[in-house]
Design an enzyme around this catalytic site. Structure first.
Site, PDB file in Angstrom:
ATOM      1  N   CYS A   1      -4.848  -0.575  -7.012  1.00 41.69           N
ATOM      2  CA  CYS A   1      -3.553  -0.890  -6.386  1.00 41.69           C
ATOM      3  C   CYS A   1      -3.390  -2.399  -6.200  1.00 41.69           C
ATOM      4  O   CYS A   1      -2.287  -2.936  -6.314  1.00 41.69           O
ATOM      5  CB  CYS A   1      -3.422  -0.185  -5.050  1.00 41.69           C
TER       6      CYS A   1
ATOM      7  N   GLU B   1      -0.737   1.562   9.181  1.00 37.46           N
ATOM      8  CA  GLU B   1      -1.997   2.155   9.613  1.00 37.46           C
ATOM      9  C   GLU B   1      -1.810   2.606  11.062  1.00 37.46           C
ATOM     10  O   GLU B   1      -0.924   2.121  11.746  1.00 37.46           O
ATOM     11  CB  GLU B   1      -3.164   1.138   9.571  1.00 37.46           C
TER      12      GLU B   1
ATOM     13  N   GLU C   1      -7.183  -5.663   4.039  1.00 38.03           N
ATOM     14  CA  GLU C   1      -7.710  -4.392   3.549  1.00 38.03           C
ATOM     15  C   GLU C   1      -8.588  -4.599   2.324  1.00 38.03           C
ATOM     16  O   GLU C   1      -9.573  -3.880   2.131  1.00 38.03           O
ATOM     17  CB  GLU C   1      -6.597  -3.409   3.225  1.00 38.03           C
TER      18      GLU C   1
ATOM     19  N   HIS D   1     -12.775   5.414  -3.474  1.00 38.51           N
ATOM     20  CA  HIS D   1     -11.735   4.547  -2.904  1.00 38.51           C
ATOM     21  C   HIS D   1     -11.889   3.102  -3.387  1.00 38.51           C
ATOM     22  O   HIS D   1     -10.898   2.381  -3.512  1.00 38.51           O
ATOM     23  CB  HIS D   1     -11.700   4.628  -1.374  1.00 38.51           C
TER      24      HIS D   1
ATOM     25  N   TYR E   1      -8.832   0.709  -5.628  1.00 39.82           N
ATOM     26  CA  TYR E   1      -8.283  -0.623  -5.430  1.00 39.82           C
ATOM     27  C   TYR E   1      -7.715  -1.235  -6.709  1.00 39.82           C
ATOM     28  O   TYR E   1      -7.504  -2.438  -6.800  1.00 39.82           O
ATOM     29  CB  TYR E   1      -9.297  -1.516  -4.699  1.00 39.82           C
TER      30      TYR E   1
ATOM     31  N   THR F   1      -4.624   4.724   7.126  1.00 35.83           N
ATOM     32  CA  THR F   1      -3.537   4.371   6.210  1.00 35.83           C
ATOM     33  C   THR F   1      -2.586   5.548   6.007  1.00 35.83           C
ATOM     34  O   THR F   1      -3.025   6.653   5.673  1.00 35.83           O
ATOM     35  CB  THR F   1      -4.156   3.972   4.852  1.00 35.83           C
TER      36      THR F   1
ATOM     37  N   CYS G   1       0.855  -1.193   0.000  1.00 34.44           N
ATOM     38  CA  CYS G   1       0.000   0.000   0.000  1.00 34.44           C
ATOM     39  C   CYS G   1       0.888   1.240   0.000  1.00 34.44           C
ATOM     40  O   CYS G   1       1.720   1.417   0.885  1.00 34.44           O
ATOM     41  CB  CYS G   1      -0.887  -0.021   1.243  1.00 34.44           C
TER      42      CYS G   1
ATOM     43  N   CYS H   1      -3.668   7.411  -1.804  1.00 27.30           N
ATOM     44  CA  CYS H   1      -4.966   7.490  -2.503  1.00 27.30           C
ATOM     45  C   CYS H   1      -6.096   7.976  -1.604  1.00 27.30           C
ATOM     46  O   CYS H   1      -7.026   8.623  -2.089  1.00 27.30           O
ATOM     47  CB  CYS H   1      -5.353   6.133  -3.071  1.00 27.30           C
TER      48      CYS H   1
HETATM   49  C1  LIG Z   1      -5.743  -2.124   6.344  1.00 26.73           C
HETATM   50  C2  LIG Z   1      -6.863  -1.159   6.433  1.00 26.73           C
HETATM   51  C3  LIG Z   1      -6.670   0.161   6.072  1.00 26.73           C
HETATM   52  C4  LIG Z   1      -7.698   1.093   6.176  1.00 26.73           C
HETATM   53  N1  LIG Z   1      -7.467   2.398   5.855  1.00 26.73           N
HETATM   54  C5  LIG Z   1      -8.421   3.332   6.101  1.00 26.73           C
HETATM   55  C6  LIG Z   1      -8.170   4.713   5.888  1.00 26.73           C
HETATM   56  O1  LIG Z   1      -7.084   5.108   5.458  1.00 26.73           O
HETATM   57  N2  LIG Z   1      -9.142   5.597   6.166  1.00 26.73           N
HETATM   58  C7  LIG Z   1     -10.340   5.216   6.663  1.00 26.73           C
HETATM   59  O2  LIG Z   1     -11.168   6.073   6.921  1.00 26.73           O
HETATM   60  N3  LIG Z   1     -10.612   3.917   6.888  1.00 26.73           N
HETATM   61  C8  LIG Z   1      -9.687   2.975   6.618  1.00 26.73           C
HETATM   62  N4  LIG Z   1      -9.954   1.640   6.835  1.00 26.73           N
HETATM   63  C9  LIG Z   1     -11.212   1.309   7.499  1.00 26.73           C
HETATM   64  C10 LIG Z   1     -12.235   0.561   6.702  1.00 26.73           C
HETATM   65  O3  LIG Z   1     -13.012   1.421   5.935  1.00 26.73           O
HETATM   66  C11 LIG Z   1     -13.062  -0.234   7.727  1.00 26.73           C
HETATM   67  O4  LIG Z   1     -12.247  -1.313   8.149  1.00 26.73           O
HETATM   68  C12 LIG Z   1     -14.372  -0.719   7.216  1.00 26.73           C
HETATM   69  O5  LIG Z   1     -15.246   0.347   7.004  1.00 26.73           O
HETATM   70  C13 LIG Z   1     -15.004  -1.734   8.169  1.00 26.73           C
HETATM   71  O6  LIG Z   1     -15.096  -1.208   9.462  1.00 26.73           O
HETATM   72  P1  LIG Z   1     -14.515  -2.005  10.706  1.00 26.73           P
HETATM   73  O7  LIG Z   1     -13.140  -2.415  10.379  1.00 26.73           O
HETATM   74  O8  LIG Z   1     -14.747  -1.170  11.894  1.00 26.73           O
HETATM   75  O9  LIG Z   1     -15.338  -3.331  10.760  1.00 26.73           O
HETATM   76  P2  LIG Z   1     -16.722  -3.585  11.485  1.00 26.73           P
HETATM   77  O10 LIG Z   1     -17.609  -2.409  11.288  1.00 26.73           O
HETATM   78  O11 LIG Z   1     -16.487  -4.027  12.874  1.00 26.73           O
HETATM   79  O12 LIG Z   1     -17.287  -4.793  10.619  1.00 26.73           O
HETATM   80  C14 LIG Z   1     -17.088  -6.160  10.967  1.00 26.73           C
HETATM   81  C15 LIG Z   1     -18.272  -6.960  10.408  1.00 26.73           C
HETATM   82  O13 LIG Z   1     -19.479  -6.496  11.033  1.00 26.73           O
HETATM   83  C16 LIG Z   1     -20.427  -6.129  10.031  1.00 26.73           C
HETATM   84  N5  LIG Z   1     -21.171  -4.956  10.534  1.00 26.73           N
HETATM   85  C17 LIG Z   1     -20.660  -3.769  10.950  1.00 26.73           C
HETATM   86  N6  LIG Z   1     -21.635  -2.939  11.347  1.00 26.73           N
HETATM   87  C18 LIG Z   1     -22.791  -3.597  11.182  1.00 26.73           C
HETATM   88  C19 LIG Z   1     -24.158  -3.265  11.410  1.00 26.73           C
HETATM   89  N7  LIG Z   1     -24.517  -2.088  11.902  1.00 26.73           N
HETATM   90  N8  LIG Z   1     -25.084  -4.214  11.097  1.00 26.73           N
HETATM   91  C20 LIG Z   1     -24.729  -5.419  10.600  1.00 26.73           C
HETATM   92  N9  LIG Z   1     -23.450  -5.779  10.368  1.00 26.73           N
HETATM   93  C21 LIG Z   1     -22.496  -4.886  10.649  1.00 26.73           C
HETATM   94  C22 LIG Z   1     -19.606  -5.802   8.786  1.00 26.73           C
HETATM   95  O14 LIG Z   1     -20.366  -5.947   7.597  1.00 26.73           O
HETATM   96  C23 LIG Z   1     -18.473  -6.813   8.908  1.00 26.73           C
HETATM   97  O15 LIG Z   1     -18.863  -8.040   8.373  1.00 26.73           O
HETATM   98  C24 LIG Z   1      -8.959   0.678   6.667  1.00 26.73           C
HETATM   99  C25 LIG Z   1      -9.172  -0.651   7.024  1.00 26.73           C
HETATM  100  C26 LIG Z   1      -8.141  -1.575   6.913  1.00 26.73           C
HETATM  101  C27 LIG Z   1      -8.393  -2.991   7.325  1.00 26.73           C
HETATM  102  S1  SF4 Z   2      -6.039   2.411  -2.628  1.00 24.31           S
HETATM  103 FE1  SF4 Z   2      -4.549   0.816  -2.205  1.00 24.31          FE
HETATM  104  S2  SF4 Z   2      -2.554   1.801  -2.141  1.00 24.31           S
HETATM  105 FE2  SF4 Z   2      -4.101   3.389  -2.066  1.00 24.31          FE
HETATM  106  S3  SF4 Z   2      -4.347   3.819   0.099  1.00 24.31           S
HETATM  107 FE3  SF4 Z   2      -5.922   2.306  -0.408  1.00 24.31          FE
HETATM  108  S4  SF4 Z   2      -4.954   0.299  -0.103  1.00 24.31           S
HETATM  109 FE4  SF4 Z   2      -3.321   1.812  -0.068  1.00 24.31          FE
END
Ligand SMILES: Cc1cc2nc3c(=O)[nH]c(=O)nc-3n(C[C@H](O)[C@H](O)[C@H](O)COP(=O)(O)OP(=O)(O)OC[C@H]3O[C@@H](n4cnc5c(N)ncnc54)[C@H](O)[C@@H]3O)c2cc1C
Ligand code: SF4
Length: 484
Positions: free
Chosen positions: A298, A257, A446, A292, A296, A191, A100, A104
């Site tokens: 990427c 992250e 991710e 976003h 992907y 990120t 990553c 982006c």
């Molecule tokens: C490596 C990585 C990088 C990231 N980078 C960024 C970033 O740069 N900026 C940013 O803003 N975000 C970032 N994210 C966040 C990403 O958008 C969230 O991980 C995603 O929105 C899911 O939220 P959560 O991880 O809290 O999972 P959860 O919300 O805990 O979800 C877990 C499970 O529960 C389910 N669930 C959640 N809420 C409900 C509900 N109300 N009802 C029913 N089911 C539900 C989901 O569908 C899923 O199956 C990143 C995530 C990762 C893993």
């Molecule tokens: S689009 Fe891909 S490279 Fe760009 S910030 Fe998200 S995961 Fe990282």
């Protein structure tokens, strides 16, 4: 300085006074920290490639504000061609870094805000768009990296923000002053956060009147007073402390992250882009998410690296000619190029928004991201199949270098007799890195959750698909006359 070099970028980070914690301690020198530095180098690549003539067309654009040449990461898409170039840029950088490259999220936040600030003004007669454009010009003129911060910690997922036991589970305003607002909360999984000059906050979910204190968007310098970062752990991260070792797999780059805490942070009005317009929070979430999901691309670039590594491992193992191996490589390419089709398609079917910004086709962006939640896992599975078990049972770099054990590893870890044992170990470590190690954070988990978990795309697909048109077509062909 509309086009910084990689060196300028690194130097600019040294000027920041970030409050970063990792393993329970304050990180005094963020840029040179051995765990963080590879992620900084990955972002630096976005600056470096902008200066390479062969990549200029993809990596740079002309600012619609100043007419100057700028890095595409701070550009607002002005055409379908811009959107397609964005997808190509993602693949290029994924292939160059194998991880990553982080920049982006900020680009996607800027583009989403260029649409939504305009729409808020249209509805409420506010002046957010002008304010945002001024900020955008500042970002472009200084070639800044922005962290796009949407995801709140969210506490109990079944409850809206205002019903959480702890009101800080979603970022909210705690005080309104004449010159700005004071905000409290956190953003999770951020990120590239500590490689960023700016952090752009957006709401996580669509909101109702009761949640209006949470309907906020604003930008802050990343080292603003009251902001602190707690670095996330990645599988195998401490291998980076072992120096220049082949056990790192990707010896050049990585991602990161962080949990970013806003402990009563003052934000001046000129940096506030949404304030309590709860009915437009969902629009900002949807637009950022769609951009976003397109980003992907990427994963296709990282997929290129993984396929290249699997082919190399097969050659080193002496099995590249076997029909099932050739077929598995074809399958990996098929999946990877299908992903590429998705990110090119949602860009090619893009459209102009009232603000003049070009947006992706939201349905296709969601379909693409939904494929991303699956295909990289299958590509990773096939890469592990081809690599063989040594990928996870192999002794360390130190054992290879040791005068006592090195000769045994040289002898017994050799595959094809023409290939140095060390090269075989290197490529297997790279596959380990992408499918189980630090880069698996970006390539696998991710892919699942970033830009929204799979269910979020299924909801969007069900909303956006034109079911009426499909039913009309079916009924017409089998002779059902609705009028009867
Ligand atoms: C490596 C990585 C990088 C990231 N980078 C960024 C970033 O740069 N900026 C940013 O803003 N975000 C970032 N994210 C966040 C990403 O958008 C969230 O991980 C995603 O929105 C899911 O939220 P959560 O991880 O809290 O999972 P959860 O919300 O805990 O979800 C877990 C499970 O529960 C389910 N669930 C959640 N809420 C409900 C509900 N109300 N009802 C029913 N089911 C539900 C989901 O569908 C899923 O199956 C990143 C995530 C990762 C893993
Ligand atoms: S689009 Fe891909 S490279 Fe760009 S910030 Fe998200 S995961 Fe990282």
């Amino acid at each position: 300085m509309p086009l910084m070099t990689a060196e300028d970028y690194e130097e600019s980070l040294r000027q920041l006074n970030l409050v970063v914690y990792m393993f329970g301690k304050r990180v005094e020198n963020v840029v040179d920290d051995p765990i963080i530095r590879p992620s900084m180098k990955a972002v630096a690549k976005t600056y470096e490639l902008a200066h390479r003539p062969e990549h200029e067309d993809i990596m740079t654009a002309t600012s619609h504000i100043t007419g100057k040449k700028i890095n595409r990461f701070s550009h607002i898409h002005r055409s379908v061609e811009d959107l397609v170039k964005k997808s190509k840029m993602g693949r290029l950088l994924g292939r160059e870094t194998g991880c990553c490259f982080q920049r982006c999220v900020g680009m996607d936040a800027l583009n989403a805000l260029s649409i939504v600030t305009f729409n808020i003004d249209e509805k409420y007669g506010t002046a957010y768009y002008k304010r945002f454009m001024k900020y955008l010009e500042y970002v472009q003129e200084n070639d800044l990296t922005c962290d796009g911060a949407m995801t709140d910690p969210k506490g109990d997922r079944s409850l809206p923000p205002h019903r959480q036991q702890d009101p800080d589970q979603y970022m909210h305003v705690v005080e309104e002053r004449k010159d700005g607002i004071v905000v409290r909360g956190a953003k999770a999984h951020q990120t590239g956060a500590v490689n960023s000059h700016e952090i752009i906050i957006m709401p996580t979910i669509a909101m109702r009147e009761d949640d209006k204190d949470y309907a906020l968007s604003f930008a802050m310098p990343s080292d603003g007073s009251g902001i602190l970062y707690i670095m996330g752990r990645q599988s195998c991260d401490t291998r980076k402390l072992e120096g220049d070792t082949i056990d790192r797999g990707n010896v050049l780059f990585g991602g990161h992250e962080a949990l970013v805490v806003f402990d009563d942070v003052f934000v001046p009005w000129e940096r506030v882009f949404m304030y309590k317009e709860h009915d437009l929070a969902g629009q900002l979430v949807e637009n950022f998410a769609a951009y976003h999901r397109q980003s992907y691309a990427c994963k296709v670039g990282v997929g290129d690296v993984l396929i290249g590594a699997a082919q190399t491992a097969a050659e080193y193992n002496g099995v590249a000619g076997a029909s099932h191996i050739r077929d598995k490589i074809v399958e990996m390419n098929h999946l990877n190029e299908t992903l590429y089709c998705g990110c090119i398609a949602c860009a090619s079917e893009g459209h102009r928004e009232p603000s003049g910004t070009y947006n992706v086709n939201v349905l296709l962006a969601n379909v693409h991201k939904h494929n991303v939640t699956r295909f990289p896992y299958e590509i990773a599975r096939l890469a592990q199949d081809i690599a063989g078990g040594l990928m996870v049972t192999m002794p360390s770099n130190e054992d290879l270098k040791s005068s006592e054990t090195g000769k045994w590893l040289e002898k017994y870890l050799r595959g094809h007799s023409d290939i140095p044992t060390e090269n075989r170990m290197r490529v297997l470590r790279l596959i380990e890195n992408i499918t189980l190690g630090t880069a698996a954070v970006g390539y696998l988990t991710e892919s699942m959750h970033g830009a929204g978990s799979p269910q979020a795309q299924r909801i969007m697909i069900s909303r956006r698909v034109n079911m009426g048109e499909k039913q009309r077509a079916a009924k017409k062909l089998c002779g059902i006359d609705e009028k009867e």
